[in-house]
Write a protein that holds these residues in place. Structure first.
Motif, PDB file in Angstrom:
ATOM      1  N   PHE A   7      17.076 -12.836  -0.921  1.00 34.60           N
ATOM      2  CA  PHE A   7      15.761 -12.944  -1.553  1.00 34.60           C
ATOM      3  C   PHE A   7      15.793 -12.390  -2.970  1.00 34.60           C
ATOM      4  CE2 PHE A   7      14.253 -13.725   2.716  1.00 34.60           C
ATOM      5  CZ  PHE A   7      13.171 -14.562   2.518  1.00 34.60           C
ATOM      6  N   SER A   8      16.538 -11.302  -3.174  1.00 39.76           N
ATOM      7  CA  SER A   8      16.654 -10.730  -4.512  1.00 39.76           C
ATOM      8  C   SER A   8      17.305 -11.715  -5.461  1.00 39.76           C
ATOM      9  CB  SER A   8      17.457  -9.431  -4.445  1.00 39.76           C
ATOM     10  OG  SER A   8      17.574  -8.847  -5.730  1.00 39.76           O
ATOM     11  N   GLY A   9      18.383 -12.355  -5.009  1.00 38.26           N
ATOM     12  CA  GLY A   9      19.046 -13.332  -5.857  1.00 38.26           C
ATOM     13  C   GLY A   9      18.195 -14.554  -6.126  1.00 38.26           C
ATOM     14  N   ALA A  10      17.481 -15.014  -5.098  1.00 37.33           N
ATOM     15  CA  ALA A  10      16.670 -16.217  -5.241  1.00 37.33           C
ATOM     16  C   ALA A  10      15.474 -16.005  -6.166  1.00 37.33           C
ATOM     17  CB  ALA A  10      16.194 -16.688  -3.872  1.00 37.33           C
ATOM     18  N   THR A  11      15.069 -14.752  -6.340  1.00 36.21           N
ATOM     19  CA  THR A  11      13.869 -14.465  -7.137  1.00 36.21           C
ATOM     20  C   THR A  11      14.183 -13.721  -8.435  1.00 36.21           C
ATOM     21  OG1 THR A  11      13.492 -12.405  -5.901  1.00 36.21           O
ATOM     22  CG2 THR A  11      12.412 -14.403  -5.077  1.00 36.21           C
ATOM     23  N   GLN A  12      15.459 -13.690  -8.828  1.00 40.36           N
ATOM     24  CA  GLN A  12      15.834 -12.903  -9.998  1.00 40.36           C
ATOM     25  C   GLN A  12      15.202 -13.409 -11.296  1.00 40.36           C
ATOM     26  OE1 GLN A  12      20.056 -13.320 -11.160  1.00 40.36           O
ATOM     27  NE2 GLN A  12      20.212 -14.972  -9.647  1.00 40.36           N
ATOM     28  N   PHE A  13      14.826 -14.667 -11.323  1.00 38.72           N
ATOM     29  CA  PHE A  13      14.226 -15.225 -12.537  1.00 38.72           C
ATOM     30  C   PHE A  13      12.707 -15.378 -12.430  1.00 38.72           C
ATOM     31  CE2 PHE A  13      18.620 -17.020 -12.515  1.00 38.72           C
ATOM     32  CZ  PHE A  13      19.094 -16.271 -13.593  1.00 38.72           C
ATOM     33  N   VAL A  14      12.132 -14.890 -11.338  1.00 39.65           N
ATOM     34  CA  VAL A  14      10.674 -14.905 -11.195  1.00 39.65           C
ATOM     35  C   VAL A  14      10.086 -13.814 -12.081  1.00 39.65           C
ATOM     36  CG1 VAL A  14       8.738 -14.584  -9.618  1.00 39.65           C
ATOM     37  CG2 VAL A  14      10.785 -15.813  -8.845  1.00 39.65           C
ATOM     38  N   ARG A  15       9.193 -14.190 -12.976  1.00 41.36           N
ATOM     39  CA  ARG A  15       8.613 -13.241 -13.931  1.00 41.36           C
ATOM     40  C   ARG A  15       7.351 -12.602 -13.349  1.00 41.36           C
ATOM     41  NH1 ARG A  15       7.230 -17.290 -18.522  1.00 41.36           N
ATOM     42  NH2 ARG A  15       6.338 -18.211 -16.618  1.00 41.36           N
ATOM     43  N   PRO A  16       6.992 -11.419 -13.864  1.00 38.67           N
ATOM     44  CA  PRO A  16       5.732 -10.810 -13.407  1.00 38.67           C
ATOM     45  C   PRO A  16       4.543 -11.753 -13.537  1.00 38.67           C
ATOM     46  CG  PRO A  16       7.011  -9.211 -14.638  1.00 38.67           C
ATOM     47  CD  PRO A  16       7.743 -10.512 -14.750  1.00 38.67           C
ATOM     48  N   GLN A  17       4.478 -12.504 -14.611  1.00 38.92           N
ATOM     49  CA  GLN A  17       3.345 -13.404 -14.793  1.00 38.92           C
ATOM     50  C   GLN A  17       3.348 -14.540 -13.777  1.00 38.92           C
ATOM     51  OE1 GLN A  17       0.743 -12.706 -16.818  1.00 38.92           O
ATOM     52  NE2 GLN A  17      -0.209 -14.361 -15.643  1.00 38.92           N
ATOM     53  N   ASP A  18       4.539 -14.950 -13.351  1.00 39.64           N
ATOM     54  CA  ASP A  18       4.620 -15.975 -12.303  1.00 39.64           C
ATOM     55  C   ASP A  18       3.952 -15.485 -11.023  1.00 39.64           C
ATOM     56  OD1 ASP A  18       6.094 -17.632 -13.999  1.00 39.64           O
ATOM     57  OD2 ASP A  18       8.003 -16.754 -13.345  1.00 39.64           O
ATOM     58  N   VAL A  19       4.192 -14.214 -10.686  1.00 36.19           N
ATOM     59  CA  VAL A  19       3.575 -13.640  -9.490  1.00 36.19           C
ATOM     60  C   VAL A  19       2.065 -13.519  -9.685  1.00 36.19           C
ATOM     61  CG1 VAL A  19       3.515 -11.650  -7.956  1.00 36.19           C
ATOM     62  CG2 VAL A  19       5.694 -12.414  -8.914  1.00 36.19           C
ATOM     63  N   ALA A  20       1.667 -13.070 -10.868  1.00 36.97           N
ATOM     64  CA  ALA A  20       0.234 -12.911 -11.149  1.00 36.97           C
ATOM     65  C   ALA A  20      -0.506 -14.241 -11.113  1.00 36.97           C
ATOM     66  CB  ALA A  20       0.043 -12.246 -12.509  1.00 36.97           C
ATOM     67  N   ASP A  21       0.199 -15.326 -11.373  1.00 35.94           N
ATOM     68  CA  ASP A  21      -0.433 -16.647 -11.319  1.00 35.94           C
ATOM     69  C   ASP A  21      -0.741 -17.080  -9.890  1.00 35.94           C
ATOM     70  OD1 ASP A  21      -0.379 -16.900 -14.056  1.00 35.94           O
ATOM     71  OD2 ASP A  21       1.470 -18.073 -14.101  1.00 35.94           O
ATOM     72  N   SER A  22      -0.052 -16.482  -8.899  1.00 35.14           N
ATOM     73  CA  SER A  22      -0.265 -16.885  -7.504  1.00 35.14           C
ATOM     74  C   SER A  22      -0.943 -15.816  -6.658  1.00 35.14           C
ATOM     75  CB  SER A  22       1.073 -17.255  -6.857  1.00 35.14           C
ATOM     76  OG  SER A  22       1.972 -16.166  -6.887  1.00 35.14           O
ATOM     77  N   ILE A  23      -1.027 -14.580  -7.170  1.00 36.20           N
ATOM     78  CA  ILE A  23      -1.652 -13.483  -6.442  1.00 36.20           C
ATOM     79  C   ILE A  23      -2.683 -12.818  -7.347  1.00 36.20           C
ATOM     80  CG2 ILE A  23      -1.264 -11.214  -5.370  1.00 36.20           C
ATOM     81  CD1 ILE A  23       1.555 -12.108  -4.703  1.00 36.20           C
ATOM     82  N   PRO A  24      -3.940 -12.668  -6.929  1.00 41.52           N
ATOM     83  CA  PRO A  24      -4.919 -11.978  -7.775  1.00 41.52           C
ATOM     84  C   PRO A  24      -4.524 -10.509  -7.935  1.00 41.52           C
ATOM     85  CG  PRO A  24      -5.833 -12.394  -5.586  1.00 41.52           C
ATOM     86  CD  PRO A  24      -4.534 -13.129  -5.651  1.00 41.52           C
ATOM     87  N   CYS A  25      -4.402 -10.075  -9.181  1.00 47.55           N
ATOM     88  CA  CYS A  25      -3.915  -8.734  -9.486  1.00 47.55           C
ATOM     89  C   CYS A  25      -4.922  -7.977 -10.341  1.00 47.55           C
ATOM     90  CB  CYS A  25      -2.576  -8.799 -10.242  1.00 47.55           C
ATOM     91  SG  CYS A  25      -1.210  -9.480  -9.290  1.00 47.55           S
ATOM     92  N   GLY A  26      -5.209  -6.729  -9.971  1.00 49.28           N
ATOM     93  CA  GLY A  26      -6.060  -5.888 -10.788  1.00 49.28           C
ATOM     94  C   GLY A  26      -7.323  -5.444 -10.089  1.00 49.28           C
ATOM     95  N   PRO A  27      -8.202  -4.782 -10.822  1.00 52.54           N
ATOM     96  CA  PRO A  27      -9.404  -4.189 -10.217  1.00 52.54           C
ATOM     97  C   PRO A  27     -10.602  -5.124 -10.096  1.00 52.54           C
ATOM     98  CG  PRO A  27      -9.234  -3.538 -12.510  1.00 52.54           C
ATOM     99  CD  PRO A  27      -8.023  -4.373 -12.230  1.00 52.54           C
ATOM    100  N   ASP A  28     -10.485  -6.365 -10.586  1.00 51.34           N
ATOM    101  CA  ASP A  28     -11.610  -7.294 -10.606  1.00 51.34           C
ATOM    102  C   ASP A  28     -11.847  -7.880  -9.209  1.00 51.34           C
ATOM    103  OD1 ASP A  28     -13.510  -9.237 -11.036  1.00 51.34           O
ATOM    104  OD2 ASP A  28     -12.467 -10.197 -12.708  1.00 51.34           O
ATOM    105  N   LEU A  29     -12.863  -7.403  -8.520  1.00 50.28           N
ATOM    106  CA  LEU A  29     -13.128  -7.877  -7.164  1.00 50.28           C
ATOM    107  C   LEU A  29     -13.602  -9.321  -7.142  1.00 50.28           C
ATOM    108  CD1 LEU A  29     -14.815  -4.774  -5.474  1.00 50.28           C
ATOM    109  CD2 LEU A  29     -12.385  -5.311  -5.802  1.00 50.28           C
ATOM    110  N   ASP A  30     -14.294  -9.736  -8.193  1.00 52.48           N
ATOM    111  CA  ASP A  30     -14.751 -11.121  -8.244  1.00 52.48           C
ATOM    112  C   ASP A  30     -13.569 -12.084  -8.315  1.00 52.48           C
ATOM    113  OD1 ASP A  30     -17.473 -10.515  -8.124  1.00 52.48           O
ATOM    114  OD2 ASP A  30     -17.574 -10.173 -10.285  1.00 52.48           O
ATOM    115  N   ALA A  31     -12.492 -11.670  -8.983  1.00 52.00           N
ATOM    116  CA  ALA A  31     -11.289 -12.506  -9.045  1.00 52.00           C
ATOM    117  C   ALA A  31     -10.650 -12.639  -7.671  1.00 52.00           C
ATOM    118  CB  ALA A  31     -10.293 -11.919 -10.038  1.00 52.00           C
ATOM    119  N   ILE A  32     -10.697 -11.570  -6.882  1.00 50.93           N
ATOM    120  CA  ILE A  32     -10.175 -11.628  -5.517  1.00 50.93           C
ATOM    121  C   ILE A  32     -11.017 -12.583  -4.679  1.00 50.93           C
ATOM    122  CG2 ILE A  32      -9.763 -10.306  -3.412  1.00 50.93           C
ATOM    123  CD1 ILE A  32      -9.148  -7.883  -5.203  1.00 50.93           C
ATOM    124  N   VAL A  33     -12.329 -12.483  -4.789  1.00 50.49           N
ATOM    125  CA  VAL A  33     -13.218 -13.379  -4.049  1.00 50.49           C
ATOM    126  C   VAL A  33     -12.929 -14.832  -4.413  1.00 50.49           C
ATOM    127  CG1 VAL A  33     -15.621 -14.077  -3.713  1.00 50.49           C
ATOM    128  CG2 VAL A  33     -15.021 -11.642  -3.787  1.00 50.49           C
TER     129      VAL A  33
END
Length: 329
Positions: free
Chosen positions: A259-285
């Motif tokens: 999994f580490s090798g398969a995701t070595q080129f995944v950027r933080p922003q790539d993850v943020a594009d698929s998972i709501p990140c941060g304190p904004d509850l409306d974004a989670i909703v």
């Protein structure tokens, strides 16, 4: 009304912490709790993999109200289905009827450890069908003999059988899985908000349509609450970048190193594009909304990482649940 659950992530927290979080999640107002069932974490940074069934037994005694569910257990390689039937029946008795057995075809990461190989997806699905048939038969409390293409059961009986039985949910990802498994199960399980899965389930002969006679469609979504968006993105990337591979990749990788090798080129922003990140509850909703719009009756949240679990449950969960329930209604 949509029900909202909390995920006990056995890959990112130790067993004592998970039981403590389960109690706090019940107190915060979650409707149900689901537990992953892994032999290994996806990434070494996650760092945990306690035995889910021991944890759930403790949670059953430490909680009073919330529903409990495996999300999901593979009853074909690491566990024989007869053993799954026994422990599910025991857990249902301990939980006094609050437990649902969630089943799936598994991941190489967890199942290869017993040295039985990793079958092709079609074979895994055949094995899951036989496993559900065996579990159903054993939960009758009768003596069971079973001869299948993949499993045999000889003179087996579950001696402690819960009066209310054990509902079974199955993880499905396509029409073939739905056609074979929907008539055998009580509930649909999926990690994507796909209305077509629910439509296919409802159209399958022998299946109970979602929303009728208690049939549920149970989804799951990762979120990463943190005091700042930057910290949340960093945490989500560290702990959950494996998520970017998708099920077809994730099911076949055998080790955290893979999994580490398969995701070595995944950027933080790539993850943020698929998972709501941060304190904004409306974004989670907003991120959760597609599930109830697709017809899911239940949605379990995964708060990514162990770092902020206690604060999330103590300070964030109640206002977030209020917002989710208001939006879903």
């Amino acid at each position: 009304m949509t029900s909202f659950g909390y995920t006990l992530m056995t890959e990112q927290s130790g067993p004592r912490e998970l039981v403590r979080y389960a109690v706090a999640a019940e107190q915060a107002g979650f409707d149900f709790e689901v537990s992953s069932d892994h032999f290994s974490p996806w990434l070494t940074e996650q760092g945990h993999a306690p035995y889910a069934w021991t944890v759930l037994g403790a949670v059953a005694h430490a909680t009073e109200r919330v529903g409990l569910m495996t999300y999901v257990t593979c009853p074909t390689l690491r566990y024989h289905p007869a053993v799954v039937a026994q422990k599910a029946a025991t857990l249902q008795i301990l939980a006094e009827g609050r437990f649902t057995l969630g089943l799936g075809s598994g991941e190489n990461l967890n199942e290869h450890v017993v040295g039985a190989g990793w079958p092709a997806v079609g074979v895994r699905q055949e094995m899951l069908v036989e496993a559900v048939e065996i579990i159903r038969a054993l939960h009758s409390g009768e003596l069971v003999d079973y001869r299948g293409a993949h499993f045999d059961v000889e003179s087996a009986r579950i001696w402690d059988v819960p009066e209310q039985g054990v509902d079974i949910g199955v993880a499905v990802g396509g029409d073939r899985a739905v056609a074979e498994l929907a008539p055998l199960a009580d509930h649909l399980v999926a990690t994507e908000p796909r209305a077509d899965l629910i439509e296919s389930w409802n159209d399958t002969e022998g299946a109970t349509p979602i929303g009728q006679d208690g049939a549920r469609a149970v989804g799951q979504i990762p979120i990463c609450w943190a005091p700042s968006e930057d910290e949340a993105i960093e945490l989500a990337h560290e702990q959950f970048r494996w998520f970017a591979g998708g099920w077809k990749v994730n099911a076949d990788l055998p080790t955290p190193a893979g999994f580490s090798g398969a995701t070595q080129f995944v950027r933080p922003q790539d993850v943020a594009d698929s998972i709501p990140c941060g304190p904004d509850l409306d974004a989670i909703v907003e991120a959760v909304t597609p599930f109830w719009e697709a017809g899911f009756t239940d949605v379990a949240l995964v708060q990514v990482g162990d770092r902020h679990q206690e604060r999330f449950l103590a300070e964030v969960a109640e206002p977030l649940l209020e917002k989710l329930r208001s939006a879903a209604s």
